[in-house]
Design a protein around this motif. Structure first.
Motif, mmCIF file in Angstrom:
data_model
loop_
_atom_site.group_PDB
_atom_site.id
_atom_site.type_symbol
_atom_site.label_atom_id
_atom_site.label_comp_id
_atom_site.label_asym_id
_atom_site.label_seq_id
_atom_site.Cartn_x
_atom_site.Cartn_y
_atom_site.Cartn_z
ATOM 1 N N MET A 1 -38.206 19.985 -7.561
ATOM 2 C CA MET A 1 -38.914 19.636 -8.767
ATOM 3 C C MET A 1 -39.093 18.120 -8.856
ATOM 4 N N ASN A 2 -38.069 17.370 -8.536
ATOM 5 C CA ASN A 2 -38.138 15.918 -8.664
ATOM 6 C C ASN A 2 -38.591 15.219 -7.390
ATOM 7 N N LEU A 3 -38.817 15.960 -6.324
ATOM 8 C CA LEU A 3 -39.228 15.315 -5.077
ATOM 9 C C LEU A 3 -40.594 14.643 -5.204
ATOM 10 N N ALA A 4 -41.429 15.131 -6.108
ATOM 11 C CA ALA A 4 -42.748 14.545 -6.298
ATOM 12 C C ALA A 4 -42.715 13.354 -7.258
ATOM 13 N N ASN A 5 -41.561 13.059 -7.827
ATOM 14 C CA ASN A 5 -41.426 11.972 -8.787
ATOM 15 C C ASN A 5 -40.646 10.829 -8.141
ATOM 16 N N PRO A 6 -41.334 9.774 -7.705
ATOM 17 C CA PRO A 6 -40.620 8.686 -7.021
ATOM 18 C C PRO A 6 -39.597 7.981 -7.907
ATOM 19 N N LYS A 7 -39.818 7.960 -9.227
ATOM 20 C CA LYS A 7 -38.848 7.316 -10.115
ATOM 21 C C LYS A 7 -37.514 8.039 -10.072
ATOM 22 N N SER A 8 -37.545 9.351 -10.029
ATOM 23 C CA SER A 8 -36.292 10.092 -10.010
ATOM 24 C C SER A 8 -35.572 9.914 -8.685
ATOM 25 N N ILE A 9 -36.297 9.803 -7.587
ATOM 26 C CA ILE A 9 -35.680 9.559 -6.290
ATOM 27 C C ILE A 9 -35.044 8.167 -6.272
ATOM 28 N N LEU A 10 -35.749 7.170 -6.795
ATOM 29 C CA LEU A 10 -35.201 5.819 -6.856
ATOM 30 C C LEU A 10 -33.981 5.749 -7.760
ATOM 31 N N PHE A 11 -34.019 6.475 -8.876
ATOM 32 C CA PHE A 11 -32.868 6.502 -9.773
ATOM 33 C C PHE A 11 -31.654 7.094 -9.068
ATOM 34 N N ALA A 12 -31.832 8.244 -8.429
ATOM 35 C CA ALA A 12 -30.716 8.893 -7.741
ATOM 36 C C ALA A 12 -30.167 7.984 -6.648
ATOM 37 N N ALA A 13 -31.047 7.349 -5.896
ATOM 38 C CA ALA A 13 -30.603 6.457 -4.828
ATOM 39 C C ALA A 13 -29.835 5.260 -5.394
ATOM 40 N N SER A 14 -30.316 4.690 -6.487
ATOM 41 C CA SER A 14 -29.635 3.523 -7.063
ATOM 42 C C SER A 14 -28.265 3.899 -7.602
ATOM 43 N N VAL A 15 -28.142 5.068 -8.204
ATOM 44 C CA VAL A 15 -26.829 5.511 -8.698
ATOM 45 C C VAL A 15 -25.872 5.705 -7.523
ATOM 46 N N LEU B 1 -27.944 17.622 -4.902
ATOM 47 C CA LEU B 1 -28.985 18.647 -4.979
ATOM 48 C C LEU B 1 -28.481 19.884 -5.716
ATOM 49 N N ALA B 2 -27.275 20.331 -5.390
ATOM 50 C CA ALA B 2 -26.708 21.515 -6.046
ATOM 51 C C ALA B 2 -26.529 21.281 -7.543
ATOM 52 N N VAL B 3 -26.019 20.110 -7.902
ATOM 53 C CA VAL B 3 -25.828 19.801 -9.323
ATOM 54 C C VAL B 3 -27.172 19.775 -10.046
ATOM 55 N N GLU B 4 -28.189 19.162 -9.446
ATOM 56 C CA GLU B 4 -29.510 19.116 -10.077
ATOM 57 C C GLU B 4 -30.084 20.514 -10.274
ATOM 58 N N VAL C 1 -28.072 22.126 -13.176
ATOM 59 C CA VAL C 1 -28.328 21.486 -14.474
ATOM 60 C C VAL C 1 -29.742 21.769 -14.966
ATOM 61 N N TYR C 2 -30.745 21.590 -14.112
ATOM 62 C CA TYR C 2 -32.119 21.816 -14.556
ATOM 63 C C TYR C 2 -32.390 23.284 -14.863
ATOM 64 N N THR C 3 -31.780 24.191 -14.116
ATOM 65 C CA THR C 3 -31.917 25.611 -14.434
ATOM 66 C C THR C 3 -31.279 25.910 -15.782
ATOM 67 N N GLY C 4 -30.113 25.330 -16.015
ATOM 68 C CA GLY C 4 -29.446 25.517 -17.308
ATOM 69 C C GLY C 4 -30.246 24.941 -18.466
ATOM 70 N N LEU D 1 -33.345 25.508 -23.260
ATOM 71 C CA LEU D 1 -34.463 25.035 -24.072
ATOM 72 C C LEU D 1 -35.593 26.046 -24.200
ATOM 73 N N SER D 2 -35.423 27.222 -23.605
ATOM 74 C CA SER D 2 -36.415 28.268 -23.808
ATOM 75 C C SER D 2 -36.205 28.969 -25.158
ATOM 76 N N THR D 3 -35.090 28.656 -25.832
ATOM 77 C CA THR D 3 -34.860 29.230 -27.170
ATOM 78 C C THR D 3 -35.417 28.277 -28.220
ATOM 79 N N ARG D 4 -35.935 28.833 -29.265
ATOM 80 C CA ARG D 4 -36.563 28.039 -30.331
ATOM 81 C C ARG D 4 -35.546 27.120 -31.022
ATOM 82 N N LEU D 5 -34.348 27.612 -31.297
ATOM 83 C CA LEU D 5 -33.338 26.823 -32.001
ATOM 84 C C LEU D 5 -32.898 25.609 -31.177
ATOM 85 N N ALA D 6 -32.629 25.810 -29.903
ATOM 86 C CA ALA D 6 -32.212 24.699 -29.049
ATOM 87 C C ALA D 6 -33.333 23.681 -28.891
ATOM 88 N N ARG D 7 -34.557 24.154 -28.756
ATOM 89 C CA ARG D 7 -35.699 23.247 -28.600
ATOM 90 C C ARG D 7 -35.875 22.389 -29.853
#
Length: 86
Positions: A1-15, A37-40, A43-46, A51-57
């Motif tokens: 999901m984040n492979l197409a987002n260079p900002k997220s790759i740079l963030f992960a690398a900097s951390v 990768l496993a944590v992402e 976390v993103y699946t969770g 956030l698919s529930t109205r109350l949480a959203r």
């Protein structure tokens, strides 16, 4: 999901650069990347399921400004640490 987002790759690398020492073995680096990768995936699946529930959203949208400020402060602190330690 984040492979197409260079900002997220740079963030992960900097951390990873800030947290881990530079003299890691290739196997250790591969293990860290696989763990990241496993944590992402978990976390993103969770987040998507939660956030698919109205109350949480609705709660998230109400707290979004605070969450954004806290996340910005954490990222700023990590960036400052990177600048000062190198």
């Amino acid at each position: 999901m984040n492979l197409a987002n260079p900002k997220s790759i740079l963030f992960a690398a900097s951390v990873l650069i800030v947290i881990f020492p530079p003299d890691l073995a290739p196997a250790e680096k591969a293990l860290i990347v696989a763990n990241h990768l496993a944590v992402e995936l978990v976390v993103y699946t969770g987040f998507a399921a939660l956030l698919s529930t109205r109350l949480a959203r609705a709660g998230y949208l109400r707290l979004k400004p605070v969450i954004d400020r806290v996340a910005g402060a954490i990222l700023g602190a990590l960036g400052l640490r990177l600048l000062l330690d190198r």
